[in-house]
Design an enzyme around this catalytic site. Sequence first.
Site, mmCIF file in Angstrom:
data_model
loop_
_atom_site.group_PDB
_atom_site.id
_atom_site.type_symbol
_atom_site.label_atom_id
_atom_site.label_comp_id
_atom_site.label_asym_id
_atom_site.label_seq_id
_atom_site.Cartn_x
_atom_site.Cartn_y
_atom_site.Cartn_z
ATOM 1 N N LYS A 165 0.214 -1.601 0.423
ATOM 2 C CA LYS A 165 0.204 0.410 -0.481
ATOM 3 C C LYS A 165 0.733 1.750 0.541
ATOM 4 O O LYS A 165 0.462 2.819 -0.448
ATOM 5 C CB LYS A 165 -1.197 0.307 1.031
ATOM 6 C CG LYS A 165 -2.553 -0.842 1.012
ATOM 7 C CD LYS A 165 -2.758 -1.216 1.470
ATOM 8 C CE LYS A 165 -4.614 -1.734 1.112
ATOM 9 N NZ LYS A 165 -5.100 -1.689 2.750
ATOM 10 N N LYS A 170 -5.333 -10.146 -6.244
ATOM 11 C CA LYS A 170 -6.207 -10.722 -5.388
ATOM 12 C C LYS A 170 -7.801 -9.194 -6.370
ATOM 13 O O LYS A 170 -7.544 -8.681 -6.321
ATOM 14 C CB LYS A 170 -7.034 -10.606 -4.367
ATOM 15 C CG LYS A 170 -6.482 -9.115 -3.165
ATOM 16 C CD LYS A 170 -6.338 -9.420 -1.793
ATOM 17 C CE LYS A 170 -6.864 -8.023 -1.426
ATOM 18 N NZ LYS A 170 -8.588 -7.727 -1.054
ATOM 19 N N LYS A 229 -10.492 -3.623 -3.022
ATOM 20 C CA LYS A 229 -11.056 -2.455 -3.371
ATOM 21 C C LYS A 229 -10.064 -1.724 -4.065
ATOM 22 O O LYS A 229 -10.720 -0.221 -4.464
ATOM 23 C CB LYS A 229 -11.536 -1.723 -1.535
ATOM 24 C CG LYS A 229 -12.786 -2.484 -1.219
ATOM 25 C CD LYS A 229 -13.118 -1.798 0.152
ATOM 26 C CE LYS A 229 -13.381 -2.707 0.720
ATOM 27 N NZ LYS A 229 -13.427 -2.534 2.465
HETATM 28 P P1 ATP Z 1 -8.153 -3.669 0.295
HETATM 29 O O1 ATP Z 1 -7.577 -3.390 -1.180
HETATM 30 O O2 ATP Z 1 -8.600 -1.312 0.688
HETATM 31 O O3 ATP Z 1 -7.206 -3.500 1.588
HETATM 32 P P2 ATP Z 1 -9.964 -4.809 0.475
HETATM 33 O O4 ATP Z 1 -10.567 -5.566 -0.583
HETATM 34 O O5 ATP Z 1 -9.128 -6.084 0.918
HETATM 35 O O6 ATP Z 1 -9.414 -3.287 0.722
HETATM 36 P P3 ATP Z 1 -10.470 -4.726 3.706
HETATM 37 O O7 ATP Z 1 -11.937 -4.259 4.251
HETATM 38 O O8 ATP Z 1 -9.251 -4.803 3.435
HETATM 39 O O9 ATP Z 1 -11.163 -4.779 1.666
HETATM 40 O O10 ATP Z 1 -10.973 -6.678 3.349
HETATM 41 C C1 ATP Z 1 -12.019 -7.105 4.420
HETATM 42 C C2 ATP Z 1 -12.420 -8.278 4.639
HETATM 43 O O11 ATP Z 1 -12.200 -8.942 3.299
HETATM 44 C C3 ATP Z 1 -10.901 -8.807 4.979
HETATM 45 O O12 ATP Z 1 -11.436 -10.390 6.312
HETATM 46 C C4 ATP Z 1 -9.738 -9.767 3.823
HETATM 47 O O13 ATP Z 1 -9.263 -10.518 4.182
HETATM 48 C C5 ATP Z 1 -11.681 -9.449 3.031
HETATM 49 N N1 ATP Z 1 -11.101 -9.898 1.325
HETATM 50 C C6 ATP Z 1 -10.369 -8.789 0.762
HETATM 51 N N2 ATP Z 1 -10.411 -9.397 -1.021
HETATM 52 C C7 ATP Z 1 -10.404 -10.102 -0.711
HETATM 53 C C8 ATP Z 1 -10.967 -11.536 -1.810
HETATM 54 N N3 ATP Z 1 -10.319 -11.255 -2.531
HETATM 55 N N4 ATP Z 1 -11.016 -12.421 -1.139
HETATM 56 C C9 ATP Z 1 -11.278 -13.121 -0.697
HETATM 57 N N5 ATP Z 1 -11.340 -12.140 1.123
HETATM 58 C C10 ATP Z 1 -10.896 -11.070 0.877
HETATM 59 MG MG MG Z 2 -7.218 -5.434 2.335
#
Ligand code: ATP
Ligand code: MG
Length: 332
Positions: free
Chosen positions: A112, A195, A198
């Site tokens: 990040k 993956k 967001k």
């Molecule tokens: P960022 O990219 O800003 O970190 P994010 O998409 O990873 O955002 P988070 O709010 O950090 O979202 O994650 C919330 C939950 O969703 C966490 O438990 C994370 O492990 C899970 N998660 C996020 N992306 C995935 C994915 N692609 N597959 C499975 N679990 C996920």
């Molecule tokens: Mg995350």
Amino acid sequence: RPRAFSGIQPTAGSFHLGNYLGAIRQYVALQETHDAFYSVVDLHAVTVPQDPAELRANSRLAAAQLLAAGLDPERCTLFVQSHVPEHAQLAWLMNCITGFGEASRMTQFKDKSARHGADQATVGLFTYPMLMVADILLYDADAVPVGEDQRQHLELTRNLAERFNSRFGATFKVPEPHILKEVAKIYDLQDPSVKMSKSASTPKGLVNLLDEPKATAKKFKSAVTDTDTEIRFDAEAKPGVSNLLTIYSTLTGAGIPELEQKYAGKGYGALKTDLAEVMVEFVTPFRERTQAYLDDPETLDSILAKGAEKARTVASETLAQAYDRVGFVPAK
Ligand code: ATP
Ligand code: MG
């Protein structure tokens, strides 16, 4: 009952399919077996630049989506992190037992901060993992439902809990990650080597639960697969198709072998069209339920106020014990 804790950031507005399949579905399931605490972690959200009005709206939107996904305030504790000041307080103690080098090895920080530009990254982003450690330890959590990307932070949580306990005497429960292998990493629809995320996915690869169902269907129809035609689960050789099969299987309950058989001899088009339909059937009522919570902000805020009160009862006791153990004078 064993305890569960997890937190989710309100950063982007809509949750995405990776959040739902990798984490939120497990939150819902664990309500049945665990004394479960779930938090909209707004303190984590301000580690990167935020618009205040958006953050406020997105925090309520996050809570509405969690309720729409099936969290039941009668069976779990749902709250906003900033309503429970003990999170920031315990995070300070965690910062003070973490090595600088140890924190520097957190891969999420490295990713990040590289994305924001090294000089743009804040100290808050650097100390994010220790705040997450505090989140979990305050509730004596046994199980922490998260996706695969959080495994390293969970390992840090276990290390810091053990370190604190051995220095100051048994205080914290050492938690276990609750990571379901099949859905621990849902991939970007346009680039199945990364993956779904967001902050890092392209719009076409990211399936937001609150998008127009038609737009979502379109994303599935144009998902990247491979030049082969066989519908078979093989995460190494066929990551795109395998990702679609995982999503399909989890949303419908159909087993992967069953799906492979169903689509034997049919092309990718048939799989994608059917999966697009499955998604539309899932997101349409989800969007409606979310909107219903947003339309009744008083109920939503009162759920969050009750949740914060329940959370504080537990968190204040854990913090008081930790403060006592490190040698702070009791405030009487
Ligand atoms: P960022 O990219 O800003 O970190 P994010 O998409 O990873 O955002 P988070 O709010 O950090 O979202 O994650 C919330 C939950 O969703 C966490 O438990 C994370 O492990 C899970 N998660 C996020 N992306 C995935 C994915 N692609 N597959 C499975 N679990 C996920
Ligand atoms: Mg995350």
